[in-house]
Design an enzyme around this catalytic site. Sequence first.
Site, PDB file in Angstrom:
ATOM      1  CE  LYS A  29      -3.710  -0.532   2.480  1.00 36.77           C
ATOM      2  NZ  LYS A  29      -4.286  -0.801   3.809  1.00 36.77           N
ATOM      3  NE  ARG A 100      -5.307   3.387   3.734  1.00 34.95           N
ATOM      4  CZ  ARG A 100      -5.316   3.626   2.419  1.00 34.95           C
ATOM      5  NH1 ARG A 100      -4.711   4.696   1.920  1.00 34.95           N
ATOM      6  NH2 ARG A 100      -5.911   2.784   1.603  1.00 34.95           N
ATOM      7  N   GLY A 109      -6.254 -10.316   6.519  1.00 39.94           N
ATOM      8  CA  GLY A 109      -6.313 -10.728   7.919  1.00 39.94           C
ATOM      9  C   GLY A 109      -5.780  -9.699   8.891  1.00 39.94           C
ATOM     10  CG  MET A 111      -5.511  -2.826  12.968  1.00 44.01           C
ATOM     11  SD  MET A 111      -4.602  -1.337  13.352  1.00 44.01           S
ATOM     12  CE  MET A 111      -4.943  -0.357  11.920  1.00 44.01           C
ATOM     13  NE  ARG A 373      -6.006  -4.372  -3.195  1.00 39.83           N
ATOM     14  CZ  ARG A 373      -6.526  -4.507  -1.987  1.00 39.83           C
ATOM     15  NH1 ARG A 373      -5.752  -4.719  -0.968  1.00 39.83           N
ATOM     16  NH2 ARG A 373      -7.824  -4.445  -1.804  1.00 39.83           N
ATOM     17  CG  HIS A 491     -14.000  -9.894   3.946  1.00 42.50           C
ATOM     18  ND1 HIS A 491     -14.276 -11.189   4.296  1.00 42.50           N
ATOM     19  CD2 HIS A 491     -12.695  -9.704   4.213  1.00 42.50           C
ATOM     20  CE1 HIS A 491     -13.185 -11.753   4.777  1.00 42.50           C
ATOM     21  NE2 HIS A 491     -12.211 -10.871   4.747  1.00 42.50           N
ATOM     22  NE  ARG A 597      -0.637 -45.149  -8.866  1.00 48.70           N
ATOM     23  CZ  ARG A 597      -0.770 -43.866  -9.196  1.00 48.70           C
ATOM     24  NH1 ARG A 597      -1.606 -43.509 -10.171  1.00 48.70           N
ATOM     25  NH2 ARG A 597      -0.088 -42.944  -8.566  1.00 48.70           N
ATOM     26  NE  ARG A 653       3.248 -49.300 -10.071  1.00 46.23           N
ATOM     27  CZ  ARG A 653       2.802 -48.497  -9.104  1.00 46.23           C
ATOM     28  NH1 ARG A 653       3.622 -47.625  -8.547  1.00 46.23           N
ATOM     29  NH2 ARG A 653       1.551 -48.549  -8.699  1.00 46.23           N
ATOM     30  CD  GLU A 780       8.800 -47.440  -6.328  1.00 45.20           C
ATOM     31  OE1 GLU A 780       7.914 -46.662  -5.969  1.00 45.20           O
ATOM     32  OE2 GLU A 780       8.579 -48.483  -6.970  1.00 45.20           O
ATOM     33  CB  SER A 799       9.808 -43.842 -13.849  1.00 41.52           C
ATOM     34  OG  SER A 799       8.711 -43.093 -13.362  1.00 41.52           O
ATOM     35  N   GLY A 801       9.769 -42.726  -8.397  1.00 44.14           N
ATOM     36  CA  GLY A 801       8.509 -42.853  -7.664  1.00 44.14           C
ATOM     37  C   GLY A 801       8.681 -42.044  -6.392  1.00 44.14           C
ATOM     38  CB  THR A 802       8.734 -38.392  -5.821  1.00 43.94           C
ATOM     39  OG1 THR A 802       7.504 -38.144  -6.491  1.00 43.94           O
ATOM     40  CG2 THR A 802       9.890 -38.097  -6.754  1.00 43.94           C
ATOM     41  CG  ASN A 803       3.761 -40.635  -4.301  1.00 44.29           C
ATOM     42  OD1 ASN A 803       4.027 -39.440  -4.352  1.00 44.29           O
ATOM     43  ND2 ASN A 803       2.797 -41.189  -5.007  1.00 44.29           N
ATOM     44  CG  ASP A 804       6.765 -46.325  -2.392  1.00 40.53           C
ATOM     45  OD1 ASP A 804       6.450 -46.503  -1.204  1.00 40.53           O
ATOM     46  OD2 ASP A 804       6.159 -46.834  -3.349  1.00 40.53           O
ATOM     47  CB  CYS A 866       5.497 -41.662 -12.272  1.00 39.66           C
ATOM     48  SG  CYS A 866       6.203 -42.966 -11.267  1.00 39.66           S
ATOM     49  CE1 TYR A 886       7.763 -39.698 -17.180  1.00 46.72           C
ATOM     50  CE2 TYR A 886       9.656 -40.105 -18.596  1.00 46.72           C
ATOM     51  CZ  TYR A 886       8.736 -40.560 -17.672  1.00 46.72           C
ATOM     52  OH  TYR A 886       8.770 -41.854 -17.220  1.00 46.72           O
TER      53      TYR A 886
END
Length: 908
Positions: A29, A100, A109, A111, A373, A491, A597, A653, A780, A799, A801-804, A866, A886
């Site tokens: 501001k 202000r 959020g 004042m 803004r 708001h 899968r 897979r 993985e 490939s 397997g970023t979860n495991d 993946c 990829y």
Amino acid sequence: MNSSPKYVYVFGSQRTEGAADMKNLLGGKGANLAEMCRLGITVPAGFTISTEACTAFTERGRAAVLQMIQAEVLQGVAFVEAEMGKSFGNASDPLLLSVRSGARASMPGMMDTILNLGLNDEAVQGLAQKSNNERFAWDSYRRFVQMYGDVVMGLKPLSKEEHDPFEIIIETLKEKRGVKLDTELDAADLKELVQRFKALIRARLGCDFPTDPWEQLWGAVWAVFESWNNERACVYRELNDIPASWGTAVNVQAMVFGNLGNSSATGVAFSRDAGTGEDLFNGEFLVNAQGEDVVAGIRTPQQVSLVGSRRWAELALISEAERASQYPSLEELMPPIYQQLLKFETLLENHFRDMQDIEFTIQEGKLWMLQTRNGKRTGAAMVRIAMEMLKQGMIDEKTALQRVAPDRLNELLHPIFDPKAIKAATLIARGLPASPGAATGQIVFFADEAETWAKAGKAVILVRQETSPEDLRGMSVAKGILTARGGMTSHAAVVARGMGKCCVSGAGAVHVDLKAHAMTVGDMVYNEGDWISLNGSTGEVLEGKVATKDAELSGDFGDLMALADKYKRLEVRANADSPADALVAHNFGAHGIGLCRTEHMFFEGERILAVREMILADNEAERRKALAKLLPMQRDDFEGLFREMHDLPVTIRLLDPPLHEFLPQDDANQRVMAAEMHVPLGKIKMRVEELHEFNPMMGHRGCRLGISYPEITEMQTRAVIEAALNVRALGVHVKAEIMVPLVGTVREFNAQAEVIRRTAATVFAERGETLDYMLGTMIETPRAALIADSIGKQAEFFSFGTNDLTQMTLGFSRDDAGKFLPDYLKRGIYEHDPFRSIDQKGVGLLVQMAVEKGRSVRPGIEVGVCGEHGGDPASVAFFHRVGLDYVSCSPYRVPIARLAAAQAAIAG
Ligand code: ADP
Ligand code: MG
Ligand code: MG
């Protein structure tokens, strides 16, 4: 001259020290107020106390900061006095100030603003005399005591039903006077309100309202600094990833008055439509009003431009005659002012090269700008504004791509109401189309209830008279928001658009009864828990659940995607397990399937019976018999995938999950299974018992299954190769990639590779033809990443397997992390949920290392990812930087990943 650091920066017609590029120091501001002064736009003079003072306040407290900034603040006030030709604290012609808050990023959020600071029982007389307008003077004083009492002195409602104790006093007086609007109260009424407010403050807080203007000013400054750490600011920061270290600036500015009568007004406007992105200047204003009256939705605001006004009337079912007489646009009401506003708006949009959200006040026929803004907008508006500004030559291609937050594309990809279902549904009421989208849910009336219900898995619609920053958390978990009051700039509307959440505002026919936990419309009563639907694109409120249909992707969306493809280097594939998913993925521009899968194909219809037969088998011969039943079904599925993907790669897979997942775990379903398969219940129970594992995530799964039961790998390989040959016969250039999961050692991979190659060779021999396919592995387990060079000698692609890989590297089970991860995030032990956005320093390092190792032994080895992370923009940027080929993500996230990949490439 002393060389102590500077904390105060003035802005005005004579001298301006700040500028737009000083947002870190002056907040958004303050920096933009300074910039507007530099552009020669009329802005009331003022000064900004920097964010550094806020940081010092948090660290060292009030007394220390007073020492640091006092002299500069005195000089700042003197500067404003000189510019305005009035003096602060002078009772006969007082200079009044607004205080202000303003952080780097705009934060609803924080004042609330304090207006008319400097008034007391003497100054109000002076103001009345000087302006020759007693009502105005007392209206200003009434507002000041109310705001200061609430925001600085902290007078809060005693219960949530009480809502706002000051408003209750106003309502009571209005009832007594028999008037409907605040504007109908006269000077004597307003004077009475001031006295009642002060008495309330004394009664509840045990102290008097401060009369000394300087005491008022410092109190307000400290309140702004303190508000940086109030609950709702913290919630907002958490929701928007804003660091606590930024701090807020304080802007102290001369007041201008929109409440000086009928040639005065106050308003808010957007240089383009924040909901749709259309290049149409419009906004809302109120005559004889001040500050946030427009946003608060107490009176029905009028529209700024004539075109906008006509559209608004159409939606509100107001005739042209009534509109022109009751709610004329600013363009009609004050043509010269409108022209000047239009000029400022154009100047600002061209200057910032982005859609502007501006606030203005008209004091007795003179226009003052109070804020500008870059405006918050919906995902759809982001796309349209970016592409139109590109076509209008305002921004270049790279900027256009950067203007759209990838995650916000979600809003364009998800379903909308089926028009047929809307026609059939009962209309409850009509409000303003404040934020587009389709939402269906159960009514709740309080933000905290919205949270509790949402936690319990319910879809809720938050219904409020109007929303306030306290409601943020509830709004963020609701499917949609309905308010009875408030316009397009209320708001609720602004916040909902920012969140991409469906919102209908200002549905005037809706009466909210907080005590009864009900809303009434005419004779109809809707209780908490009743289902309603909101159409945020038309403003309709409908009874019950309304069916949805897929979104249609507009021309601008397609253009944006084409532009993204031009700049991105990463390819984007999709995780898809069925031909139907593959079709969706293809339509969203997926460049192949990065993960099929196969087990997902096992659950459908009668397949699950064959799978269970295989699991129950006592020996290899029986297992092979069951697998033979599965073969044609798997082959069909693969043919479907290959056909949908044409000549794009399809990565399949081998079976991955532990076998117990295919058996019912509860007695009732085990009985059903026994009856269906004509096997003894005892046998099923025994097998379930045998398959039980203490930690299935690290148990008998992945390639470990294929090692124990090579016949499963054989069947799956045969299905892939036969399908590929069949589809190739139809003229498709099949690119099949077979992927071995959860490998940790080279021998594991080799054992499976041997089965796969042997089976493929058998099929080729049977068919008298061959086909190129790729044979690779998931990376993985941490061990696989560590020895990726040895594995890379054998595997043709990786490939991740970023979860495991995340589970095993962090030692967090994804299924159990919910118990402690929230605490970790709150305390900043991890900055982001590592299952949502990749842990770049740990897991990311393993990825980077494995890529290097793989390429060192097999230059050009294909590497992709993946896991869920493939659709997360920050992770996509990381994968771009470490040089993957990829990412693969769920079909609906493909456009998001394409845009994120382009942004990563532009960032370099
Ligand atoms: P927010 O960040 O919530 O938008 P602002 O600081 O912009 O809060 O203040 C809200 C409103 O108060 C403004 O839109 C404007 O209408 C009014 N206001 C603020 N400062 C002044 C001023 N100096 N003169 C007149 N009105 C003001
Ligand atoms: Mg504002
Ligand atoms: Mg895995």
